[in-house]
Enzyme design. Structure first.
Site, PDB file in Angstrom:
ATOM      1  N   HIS A 159       0.796  -1.219   0.000  1.00  0.00           N
ATOM      2  CA  HIS A 159       0.000   0.000   0.000  1.00  0.00           C
ATOM      3  C   HIS A 159       0.836   1.279   0.000  1.00  0.00           C
ATOM      4  O   HIS A 159       0.618   2.155  -0.828  1.00  0.00           O
ATOM      5  CB  HIS A 159      -1.075   0.035   1.074  1.00  0.00           C
TER       6      HIS A 159
ATOM      7  N   TYR B 176       1.654   5.090  -2.544  1.00  0.00           N
ATOM      8  CA  TYR B 176       1.938   6.472  -2.145  1.00  0.00           C
ATOM      9  C   TYR B 176       3.334   6.903  -2.561  1.00  0.00           C
ATOM     10  O   TYR B 176       3.588   8.078  -2.809  1.00  0.00           O
ATOM     11  CB  TYR B 176       1.690   6.666  -0.642  1.00  0.00           C
TER      12      TYR B 176
ATOM     13  N   HIS C 248      -9.120   0.606 -11.581  1.00  0.00           N
ATOM     14  CA  HIS C 248      -8.788   1.592 -10.546  1.00  0.00           C
ATOM     15  C   HIS C 248      -7.320   2.011 -10.606  1.00  0.00           C
ATOM     16  O   HIS C 248      -7.005   3.191 -10.675  1.00  0.00           O
ATOM     17  CB  HIS C 248      -9.125   1.035  -9.159  1.00  0.00           C
ATOM     18  N   PHE C 249      -6.413   1.020 -10.600  1.00  0.00           N
ATOM     19  CA  PHE C 249      -5.011   1.472 -10.529  1.00  0.00           C
ATOM     20  C   PHE C 249      -4.480   1.915 -11.892  1.00  0.00           C
ATOM     21  O   PHE C 249      -3.408   2.484 -11.968  1.00  0.00           O
ATOM     22  CB  PHE C 249      -4.097   0.489  -9.796  1.00  0.00           C
ATOM     23  N   HIS C 250      -5.258   1.664 -12.953  1.00  0.00           N
ATOM     24  CA  HIS C 250      -4.852   2.300 -14.202  1.00  0.00           C
ATOM     25  C   HIS C 250      -5.276   3.775 -14.217  1.00  0.00           C
ATOM     26  O   HIS C 250      -4.754   4.553 -15.015  1.00  0.00           O
ATOM     27  CB  HIS C 250      -5.397   1.540 -15.413  1.00  0.00           C
TER      28      HIS C 250
ATOM     29  N   ARG D  28     -10.017 -10.117 -12.585  1.00  0.00           N
ATOM     30  CA  ARG D  28      -8.778  -9.560 -13.115  1.00  0.00           C
ATOM     31  C   ARG D  28      -7.775 -10.700 -13.322  1.00  0.00           C
ATOM     32  O   ARG D  28      -8.028 -11.831 -12.926  1.00  0.00           O
ATOM     33  CB  ARG D  28      -8.200  -8.534 -12.140  1.00  0.00           C
ATOM     34  N   ARG D  29      -6.649 -10.397 -13.916  1.00  0.00           N
ATOM     35  CA  ARG D  29      -5.538 -11.335 -14.064  1.00  0.00           C
ATOM     36  C   ARG D  29      -5.983 -12.671 -14.630  1.00  0.00           C
ATOM     37  O   ARG D  29      -5.625 -13.735 -14.124  1.00  0.00           O
ATOM     38  CB  ARG D  29      -4.892 -11.587 -12.701  1.00  0.00           C
TER      39      ARG D  29
END
Lengths: 543, 156, 48
Positions: free
Chosen positions: A217, A221, A368-370, A433-434
């Site tokens: 996590h 950041y 989301h993380f894209h 996913r994946r």
């Protein structure tokens, strides 16, 4: 222009970063084409092998190399040329990280490490893959030590003057990185390497996952903070404004150090072996780390509005029109900021305890993380590169390249809207996913997902074209653009802003509180895992 | 440290919203029992397939409209591969893995959990609508991960 | 005189704070988006 030797160090980091970006993007394009059922890979390449390459090269290598290169440039600019020891340590870090990157890439290409970038046990890669990762991590530590050393010497030489905002943020970013990577280093060194070599025959899976997410996590950041540095320090200068508040910017970074680490359980919300009370406790801490981002949102809009009003903008939103939309140094990071609105909203949903059951391990998360790392962070990094690369190579950003950069940003935004948008929607339907192309024996639900996967491929293709354009621009700026002097845009603080309390530079205090929060959030559940853990698992190579 | 009045308003509204989110999920979790799956029971992963109850993966009726599904996840399949329950049944899934980490998800429901070797994962769901429900693995487990799925039939 | 001074100060301050009204509305818009999307997924959770 900063010291030539520092410019060279920074440029070397940036080169590996863009090389990794290019290879990772090829893998990404192929993945979207496979997943939509458009193509089948030649027998010797696997979908999951590509996925491993994509994750490692983009999430770990592109980001880390870019960040270190950017921080070195800014440190040299704001604190002056690197002293000898920091510079030499920096090169040593570069050599180690690059060696690790090459080794990891080779073993992924040899299909000896198809474990994805999260390398969850008990899938077992070649020991060399883990050794490679250790080199990347330890190399980055050397860079952290080198930056702290520079800061320490500077502080001594200036009689403890308030550090420049950029350098303060760089030191904080590397502090966060160092504390976070202790977890991943521990699991690789103490668990994965002995187990993959065969010194021990079993591995404790839950402990390895917990150590990974202790790192996983704050990793996000670590990507985000350098983007925030650009927003806080660089953007005000580009738009002709001032930094809203030096003190509040530093406070935001302190809060990130405190609250971004003791929250890893929100990636493990659906796992057995961790009690729901500890999960909920870390969910609460996760919500604390939203606050500095709320502060950042306000600061950014305030900078825009104040700058716009100075230029004579009127009305409630007149300042929007006078922003330099045609300057790619502003436009690319600005699109990143706007995309951070849905990205952040998605992140809050993901971390909301049982709400995680709706989206966990679905394509929603990939979407989301894209938006976060692959748009907010990546677009900001591209926006930095457009001036930093010519700045470091003694060339200039030409109007023509500026225009191409704007086109690149628009392409990226459109491509991502298709790809990430489709991922979010089909993720809510439950598409995992994946996962390679599948219809689960033509199950009607899975068949409904296929059109969305096609939209992902359309987006992926646009994104790949955008990467080709980016590589062309960066290559031109590094080797071809007209020789000249560029600016390193560094904002100044608003005159009326309050002075910065020195407590914000009390590293012992902040690192101490950070450590205390980590101990509170992790000690008991971790002890429980060790004390009540099941027998370990042998390794499996299911690829 | 001075903060602009509007920034205070913004941060306070933000804090209130986040607190409300936490209260909603907290009350739902602690007062209504909607906790994310967090079962603590352990098992020897190498012996899982011969340890009761996982030596006989099956769906059994345990009460009025209540069923228990004992399931094994292994690369690249779930057992039992065929399960049927009448509409309106509550099914308690109890799953463990004999090899690597798997996922356990039924799309369009809130059934979603990790299956970690060495641990027993539990989740319950009431199937109100008839249909053929897809149970799929949503954690990468190897080259055949994309075929790892079974169906659960809910009869009307 | 002192009173007048205070009055002007207050006016200047009010004007300065008002300068960021666009900012406040913008961030509130961001907040509204977050609340609506969170609420939507929460409803989806409840409906499943």
């Amino acid at each position: 222009m900063i010291d030539k030797r520092d410019a060279k160090l920074s440029l070397f980091f940036l080169s590996i970063s863009f090389l990794a970006l290019f290879i990772g993007a090829i893998a990404g394009l192929l993945q979207t084409l496979v997943r939509s059922g458009t193509i089948e890979l030649p027998l010797s390449i696997g979908y999951y092998q590509l996925l491993t390459a994509h994750g490692v090269l983009l999430a770990l290598i592109f980001t880390t190399f870019f960040i270190v290169g950017f921080l070195y440039a800014g440190i040299s600019k704001t604190m002056g040329a690197l002293y000898d020891v920091p510079r030499r340590t920096g090169w040593l870090g570069f050599v180690m990280m690059t060696f690790g990157t090459i080794l990891a890439t080779i073993f992924i290409l040899l299909n000896k490490a198809t474990v994805l970038y999260t390398f969850y046990a008990p899938l077992q890669a070649s020991p060399w893959f883990y050794v490679a990762l250790v080199h990347v991590v330890v190399g980055s530590w050397l860079c952290a030590f080198s930056m702290w050393n520079q800061y320490y010497i500077w502080k001594k030489k200036t009689n403890n003057k308030l550090s420049p905002l950029f350098s303060y943020m760089a030191v904080m970013t590397m502090a966060l990185w160092f504390i976070a990577t202790l977890g991943v280093a521990a699991t690789i060194l103490l668990q994965f390497i002995p187990w993959s070599i065969g010194w021990v025959d079993k591995i404790d899976i839950l402990i390895s996952r917990t150590l990974f997410w202790y790192f996983g996590h704050p990793l996000v950041y670590f990507w985000l903070l350098p983007a925030y540095m650009c927003w806080y320090v660089v953007i005000p200068k580009i738009i002709g404004g001032k930094i809203f508040s030096d003190a509040l910017a530093r406070l935001a970074f302190v809060l990130f150090l405190l609250f971004s680490i003791p929250v890893g359980f929100h990636h493990q919300l659906l796992e057995p072996g961790i009690s729901h009370s500890w999960k909920f406790f870390q969910v609460v801490l996760t919500f604390m780390v939203i606050v500095p981002s709320l502060m950042t949102a306000f600061s950014m809009f305030a900078v825009f509005e104040t700058a716009g009003r100075k230029k004579g903008a009127r009305g409630l939103f007149g300042w929007v029109k006078v922003l330099p939309w045609k300057d790619v140094r502003f436009f690319a990071p600005m699109m990143g900021m706007l995309i951070f609105v849905p990205a952040g909203a998605g992140g809050i949903i993901n971390a909301s305890h049982q709400l995680n059951q709706v989206i966990h391990n679905t394509l929603w998360v990939t979407g989301h993380f894209h938006l976060t790392v692959a748009s907010t962070v990546a677009l900001t990094f591209f926006g930095i590169a457009y001036w930093l690369v010519p700045y470091l190579s003694g060339r200039t950003l030409t109007p023509q390249m500026n225009k191409l950069g704007i086109i690149q940003t628009i392409m990226w935004t459109i491509g991502m809207a298709f790809m990430s948008g489709a991922m979010h929607v089909v993720g809510l339907f439950g598409a995992p996913r994946r996962t390679a192309y599948t219809t689960y024996s033509d199950h009607p639900q899975a068949l409904d997902w296929v059109p969305y996967q096609a939209a992902m491929a359309i987006g992926g293709t646009i994104l790949f074209l955008a990467i080709l354009l980016l590589i062309y621009i960066i290559g031109y700026l590094a080797f071809k653009a007209p020789i000249g002097e560029m600016d390193f845009p560094l904002g100044e603080v608003e005159e009326k802003a309050t002075s910065t309390p020195i407590i914000l530079e009390n590293w012992k205090l902040w690192v101490g509180i950070s450590a205390a929060l980590i101990f509170i959030a992790y000690t008991l559940p971790f002890w429980h895992m060790i004390e009540h853990g099941p027998p370990g698992s042998p390794g499996y190579k299911f690829w | 440290m001075h903060m602009h009045k509007y920034e205070k308003i913004w941060l306070w509204s933000g804090a209130v919203c986040l607190t409300v989110f936490l209260l909603i999920v907290g009350v739902s979790a602690y007062a209504m029992g909607n906790q994310p799956p967090s079962h603590m029971e352990t098992i020897d992963p190498k012996e899982a397939a011969v340890t009761a109850p996982f030596d006989k993966p099956r769906m059994t009726k345990v009460g009025d409209q209540e069923y228990e599904a004992i399931m094994l996840a292994q690369a690249f399949t779930f057992t039992p591969s065929k399960m049927t329950v009448p509409k309106g049944s509550t099914v308690h899934f109890k799953v463990t893995s004999t090899d690597v980490v798997h996922g356990f998800q039924i799309p369009s429901t809130n059934v979603n959990m990790m299956v970690t070797p060495g641990y027993v994962s539990k989740i319950s769901y009431t199937f109100e609508e008839p249909g053929k429900y897809l149970i799929l693995c949503n954690e990468y487990c190897g080259v055949g991960h994309q075929v790892m799925a079974v169906t659960l039939e809910v009869m009307s | 005189m002192a009173q007048l001074q205070r009055k002007t100060n207050k006016k200047v301050k009010v004007k300065k704070e008002n300068e960021l009204l666009g900012t406040l509305l913008s961030v509130m818009g961001v907040g509204l988006f977050i609340v609506l999307s969170w609420g939507a997924v929460y409803l989806l959770y409840l409906s499943r």
